[in-house]
Structures are given as structure tokens and as C-alpha cells.
Design a protein around this motif. Structure first.
Motif, short mmCIF file in Angstrom:
data_model
loop_
_atom_site.label_atom_id
_atom_site.label_comp_id
_atom_site.label_asym_id
_atom_site.label_seq_id
_atom_site.Cartn_x
_atom_site.Cartn_y
_atom_site.Cartn_z
N THR A 110 0.73 -1.02 0.03
CA THR A 110 0.13 -0.04 0.18
C THR A 110 0.83 1.20 0.00
OG1 THR A 110 -1.78 -1.25 1.25
CG2 THR A 110 -1.72 1.23 1.28
N PHE A 114 0.19 3.41 -3.51
CA PHE A 114 -0.85 4.75 -3.56
C PHE A 114 -0.10 6.23 -3.95
CE2 PHE A 114 -4.99 4.58 -0.74
CZ PHE A 114 -5.12 3.06 -1.03
N MET A 200 -5.25 1.85 -8.95
CA MET A 200 -5.18 3.23 -8.23
C MET A 200 -5.37 4.09 -9.48
SD MET A 200 -5.47 4.75 -5.19
CE MET A 200 -6.64 6.11 -5.80
N LEU A 232 -10.34 11.44 -5.22
CA LEU A 232 -9.51 10.20 -4.45
C LEU A 232 -10.51 9.38 -3.64
CD1 LEU A 232 -6.94 8.82 -3.73
CD2 LEU A 232 -6.45 10.39 -2.01
N LEU A 236 -11.60 5.31 -4.46
CA LEU A 236 -11.33 4.25 -3.27
C LEU A 236 -11.88 2.72 -3.34
CD1 LEU A 236 -10.26 6.13 -0.19
CD2 LEU A 236 -8.75 5.11 -1.78
N VAL A 239 -10.09 0.11 -5.29
CA VAL A 239 -8.76 -0.04 -4.83
C VAL A 239 -9.10 -0.85 -3.37
CG1 VAL A 239 -6.96 1.15 -3.48
CG2 VAL A 239 -7.97 2.00 -5.73
#
Length: 315
Positions: A110, A114, A200, A232, A236, A239
């Protein structure tokens, strides 16, 4: 939110029941008898029958399934055929290696993915985007056991920063344990980070093309503000799905990595139990891993509802 959580919990319970039946049937139809395997081909029939009775293999498959599933509900996973020790204790001992390794690898994945995905999406078509996509393509293409062997060659044999394998135990200290898990965690994390970074980037680019993003820009927000405040959070959801699946994979699918680094984890326990025809251990570990996968998916579903209130409104 409560109604949504209850519906997902009911789905979880049904999935666990179905999974237990499938696991039991698949393992039970495997050829070979554990008692005959343990005693060898020259064992006398009465000796084999006595061992089958001692192991609880002389009853019907339905009764064995009921005994197994009710025992697991009580926290009793049975006794290992090969080691004659409680399966619960064997799993608990190995879990203290596999679980920290999975969390360690997921954290690294992660932390890498990210920033890489956000950076690539914010510079779509530029040199930075191209470089990140090339790196992630390489990470997806190369298997994790190759990363493991290369990391051992470089960091354990040549530089001697880490050990080549084994696990000293948490009683030696947190730093010593984490250091022993670092190379395996990196080997597991790099391919997963490549996948997560691509997801992402793709999700963010989809959000940046939506009407509400153009509206936000028209109201005077900069591209950076729009990305962090609006795009964002909405990006998510897919993700979170990948993160949940990755944790399940890292917990259940690290058999090869545990073999490369000689880690006494759940993956290696399953491999050894299959070799020894220790069916009760295989069934219990696989069922525990399925429970972990389904539980993680349940948590991800709740995270969906927290991120996107529209999901709660549909229930």
C-alpha cells in the motif's frame, strides 16, 4: 448501515457453510488412506483398522463432517494424524509467522502503490506516468519467487544485511523478527504493489473524467485540490476491493515464499500436511484461510458503505 451489515453477515455465514462442505468433500475424495499411509504398505489389516478407529476414520463421512465442523465451532480443530498434537496449537504457532508477514507485505504494498498510482494519474501521458506504468508492468510480469531469490542473492549473500531464511521467533525481539520477515514481505509486496498502483491510477483517471470533477474545476478548485478532495475518495472503492483480495492472497498464497525462506508459516504447514496425508490439518487450515478471506471481504463491504453512502441507501 446496521441493516446492510446484517445482510452481509448473513451472506458470510452461508458462504462459510458452503465452503466447509466443499472443502471436506474435495479433501475426502483424494485417493489414499491416512492410516495405511502412516503404517506403510506392509502393515497388517487389523493394525490399520485399529489406527483408523483411533483416528476416528472408521465412522461415516457425514458423521466425520459433523464432528469436524462442530469441533471447529467450539475452537477444537481436532488432533493431527501425523504429529499427534492439537491442530489448534499447530495453527496458532504458525499463525504468528503468516499473519505478521501478510500485514507487513500489505503495508509495504500500500505504501508503494498509493503514491505511485496517484503520481501517475496526476501526470497522465507524461514521463512520470510512463515510468510508473513501465515499472508496474515489470512488477506484474515477474513472479514473486523470482524477487525472493534475487533479494536473497543481493541482500543476504552479497551484502549480508539480512539472513537467507528461517525465523528466530518473536521471543528474540520485535526487531529481530521483523528483520527476518523483511525480505519475504518485500518479495510478496512488489507484485501486489504493481497491481494496486495500476488499479489506483485507472480508478483516479476515471474519476477525473466525471462531470462532478469538471463542476468542481469550474467553481475554481485547482487540479490538485480536486484530485485530493473529490476524486481520491470516490476512486477508493475498486482499490479497497484489491486490497482485500491482496490480504487474502498474502495470507493464504505465500506457500512458495515460505518454502524459499524456510518460514514456519501456515503455507508450509499445509504443504507438509499434504505430503503426510494429514487430512485433518489440511481441512482445518484451509477452512481457517477461507474464513479469513470471507471475513476480509465482509470488512471491505462495510468499508464500501462507509466510503459510498449510496450503497447503504440501496439496502
Amino acid at each position: 448501515m446496521l441493516r446492510y451489515a446484517l445482510k452481509r453477515a448473513l451472506s458470510l455465514a452461508i458462504s462459510l457453510i458452503v465452503a466447509s462442505v466443499v472443502i471436506f468433500l474435495v479433501i475426502e475424495v483424494a485417493p489414499g488412506d491416512p492410516a495405511s499411509f502412516m503404517l506403510g504398505v506392509n502393515a497388517r489389516p487389523d493394525t490399520v483398522a485399529a489406527l483408523r478407529s483411533e483416528l476416528g476414520l472408521d465412522v461415516s463421512k457425514f458423521e466425520r463432517y459433523i464432528n469436524w465442523i462442530t469441533g471447529m465451532a467450539r475452537g477444537d480443530f481436532g488432533t493431527s494424524y501425523a504429529y499427534r498434537s492439537p491442530v489448534r496449537d499447530m495453527i496458532a504457532e504458525r499463525m504468528w509467522v503468516s499473519l505478521p508477514l501478510a500485514f507487513y507485505a500489505l503495508t509495504l504494498s500500500t505504501l508503494i502503490a498509493f503514491p505511485a498510482g496517484i503520481y501517475a494519474a496526476s501526470r497522465r501521458g507524461g514521463a512520470g506516468d510512463t515510468a510508473v506504468m513501465a515499472a508496474t508492468q515489470l512488477g506484474v510480469a515477474i513472479p514473486n519467487f523470482w524477487f525472493a531469490m534475487i533479494s536473497v542473492l543481493i541482500f543476504a549473500i552479497n551484502l549480508r544485511w539480512f539472513s537467507a531464511g528461517g525465523f528466530p521467533g518473536w521471543d528474540k525481539g520485535l526487531w529481530t523478527g521483523m528483520k527476518a520477515l523483511t525480505l519475504p514481505a518485500v518479495a510478496l509486496a512488489l507484485p501486489q504493489a504493481a497491481i494496486l498502483a495500476r488499479v489506483m491510477r485507472s480508478s483516479l483517471l476515471d474519476m477525473l473524467g466525471e462531470d462532478f470533477i469538471r463542476t468542481a474545476r469550474a467553481k475554481g478548485l485547482t487540479r490538485r485540490q480536486t484530485l485530493w478532495r473529490h476524486a481520491l475518495r470516490n476512486a477508493l472503492i475498486p482499490v479497497l476491493t484489491i486490497i482485500g483480495l491482496q490480504f487474502s492472497f498474502l495470507l493464504a498464497g505465500a506457500i512458495i515464499i515460505e518454502q524459499v525462506f524456510f518460514l514456519p508459516g501456515l503455507g508450509r504447514l499445509v504443504f507438509q500436511s499434504i505430503s503426510a496425508r494429514d487430512l485433518i490439518v489440511v481441512e482445518s487450515v484451509v477452512m481457517l484461510l477461507v474464513f479469513a478471506v470471507i471475513t476480509v471481504n465482509f470488512i471491505v463491504d462495510l468499508a464500501y458503505a462507509a466510503v459510498d453512502p449510496r450503497l447503504r441507501a440501496r439496502t
